[in-house]
Enzyme design. Structure first.
Site, PDB file in Angstrom:
ATOM      1  CG  HIS A   1      -2.239   0.708   0.942  1.00  0.00           C
ATOM      2  ND1 HIS A   1      -2.288   2.041   0.615  1.00  0.00           N
ATOM      3  CD2 HIS A   1      -3.516   0.270   0.949  1.00  0.00           C
ATOM      4  CE1 HIS A   1      -3.545   2.400   0.454  1.00  0.00           C
ATOM      5  NE2 HIS A   1      -4.318   1.340   0.641  1.00  0.00           N
TER       6      HIS A   1
ATOM      7  CD  GLU B   1      -4.467   0.075  -2.640  1.00  0.00           C
ATOM      8  OE1 GLU B   1      -5.110  -0.850  -2.118  1.00  0.00           O
ATOM      9  OE2 GLU B   1      -4.870   1.248  -2.646  1.00  0.00           O
TER      10      GLU B   1
HETATM   11  C1  GAL Z   1      -7.611   1.576  -0.354  1.00  0.00           C
HETATM   12  C2  GAL Z   1      -9.105   1.567  -0.287  1.00  0.00           C
HETATM   13  C3  GAL Z   1      -9.560   2.881   0.296  1.00  0.00           C
HETATM   14  C4  GAL Z   1      -8.962   3.092   1.656  1.00  0.00           C
HETATM   15  C5  GAL Z   1      -7.454   2.910   1.565  1.00  0.00           C
HETATM   16  C6  GAL Z   1      -6.782   2.912   2.914  1.00  0.00           C
HETATM   17  O1  GAL Z   1      -7.147   0.378  -0.888  1.00  0.00           O
HETATM   18  O2  GAL Z   1      -9.654   1.346  -1.566  1.00  0.00           O
HETATM   19  O3  GAL Z   1     -10.974   2.939   0.341  1.00  0.00           O
HETATM   20  O4  GAL Z   1      -9.507   2.171   2.553  1.00  0.00           O
HETATM   21  O5  GAL Z   1      -7.117   1.710   0.961  1.00  0.00           O
HETATM   22  O6  GAL Z   1      -7.013   4.058   3.644  1.00  0.00           O
END
Ligand code: GAL
Length: 337
Positions: A173, A303
């Protein structure tokens, strides 16, 4: 070259930072807490370094949604209540967003401490994740290896091996911000090999329907500046991108995403069928980054993952990992600066 530093402590666990430097003076720093990608420092013309990714301190990483640079698993993205079916049986997993299980739930990889095995050009994080650890079925042996190559690439190799049928859909992430100064990613250009994206419920769980990107703000098949695209999305609740893009069939040598700003560029390679793009839309003062002021669009996460559409349509690619098997997934980021 490898350096090891004490980073701090979370809930009584010492956290260690591992920094690898390649022959070009690029430095990759990773943490054993959450198998986290903490920094990518590239040399600048004035002889110093610039970090291309958002990072925070341990208090920031320890927040429930502190996914910055973290390893995500067992299942990146969202599993809606009742959606997970393994070996023909519905399987309940712990929720952390209403009734939804986001990014592996409350005890996903991002919250765990890993054992590290560090060398001159890579660090391997390993641990065993049991059903008691995270509430998913199967004892899963996980490894996450970060390699910094001499050709200025970060390669992340994930492996999972299970005794019982489970899911293995890992990602990283990391949030990018390529600006030399403190600015948002609105001046960045994005290209994404995606002709469509998935329709979402208000809860952001997939409906199973696919939406064509042509003639919409979601079409990044040709490089497009993010600012104008994000402005077109200000009236929707997300106020930006937070979408599951279906990646077009492509050769392994073809990137799935290219992000650039000035002479700095990151090119992402993945064999997976989806990329979630999230432009940190509602970020504000509650978050603290080391090199950027937190605000909407301060970073962009791309991601690579297996689409959660497989949860809705059994005919699509599944993230299932069958009992007694293992799988390897890789994400590669090449960068110029
Ligand atoms: C992403 C997700 C978002 C939010 C983020 C983390 O992958 O799609 O909605 O949750 O991660 O803050």
């Amino acid at each position: 070259m490898l350096t090891t530093d004490k980073f701090g402590e979370v809930a009584g666990h010492a956290v260690t930072a591992y920094t690898i430097e390649n022959r070009n003076g690029v430095q990759l720093t990773v943490l054993d807490y959450g198998a986290t990608w903490h920094a990518l420092n590239v040399p600048t013309p004035d002889g110093s370094h610039q970090n291309l990714i958002l990072n925070t301190d341990l208090a920031g990483y320890a927040k429930p949604d502190g996914y910055f640079g973290k390893a995500i698993g067992r299942f990146a993205g969202r599993i809606g209540a009742g959606q997970l079916v393994l070996d023909g049986q519905p399987v309940a997993v712990p929720a952390n967003e209403g009734t939804t299980t986001l990014h592996g739930g409350p005890h996903g990889f991002s919250t765990l401490f890993f054992k590290a095995d560090a060398a001159a050009d890579h660090v391997t994080f390993t641990r065993t994740v049991t059903p008691e650890t995270d509430g998913f079925p199967g004892t899963l042996d996980v490894s996450v290896t970060y390699t910094l190559t001499a050709a200025d690439e970060v390669v992340i190799d994930f492996t999972g091996a299970t005794d019982q049928t489970t899911v293995f859909n890992p990602t990283n992430h990391v949030y990018w911000n390529l600006n030399a100064a403190d600015d948002t990613i609105e001046n960045h250009t994005l290209r994404l090999a995606a002709a469509s994206h998935y329709e979402l419920e208000p809860s952001k769980v997939l409906t199973g329907a696919v939406v064509a990107n042509a003639d919409t703000p979601y079409d990044f098949r040709e490089p497009r500046q993010l600012g104008p695209a994000l402005r077109e999305l200000q009236t929707i609740p997300e106020a930006g991108l937070d979408d599951v893009f279906a990646i077009d069939d492509h050769a392994a040598t073809e990137p799935v995403a290219v992000l650039s700003q000035g002479q700095r560029q990151v090119t992402m390679y993945s064999a997976r069928n989806a990329v979630v793009v999230f432009t940190s839309n509602h970020f504000g003062d509650e978050l603290h980054f080391l090199h950027h002021q937190s605000r909407p669009h301060v970073g962009i996460a791309m991601e690579a993952q297996t689409s959660a559409a497989g949860l809705v349509d059994p005919g699509l690619t599944q993230a299932t990992l069958a009992a007694g098997t293992s799988r390897h997934e890789q994400i590669r980021y090449a960068f110029t600066y």
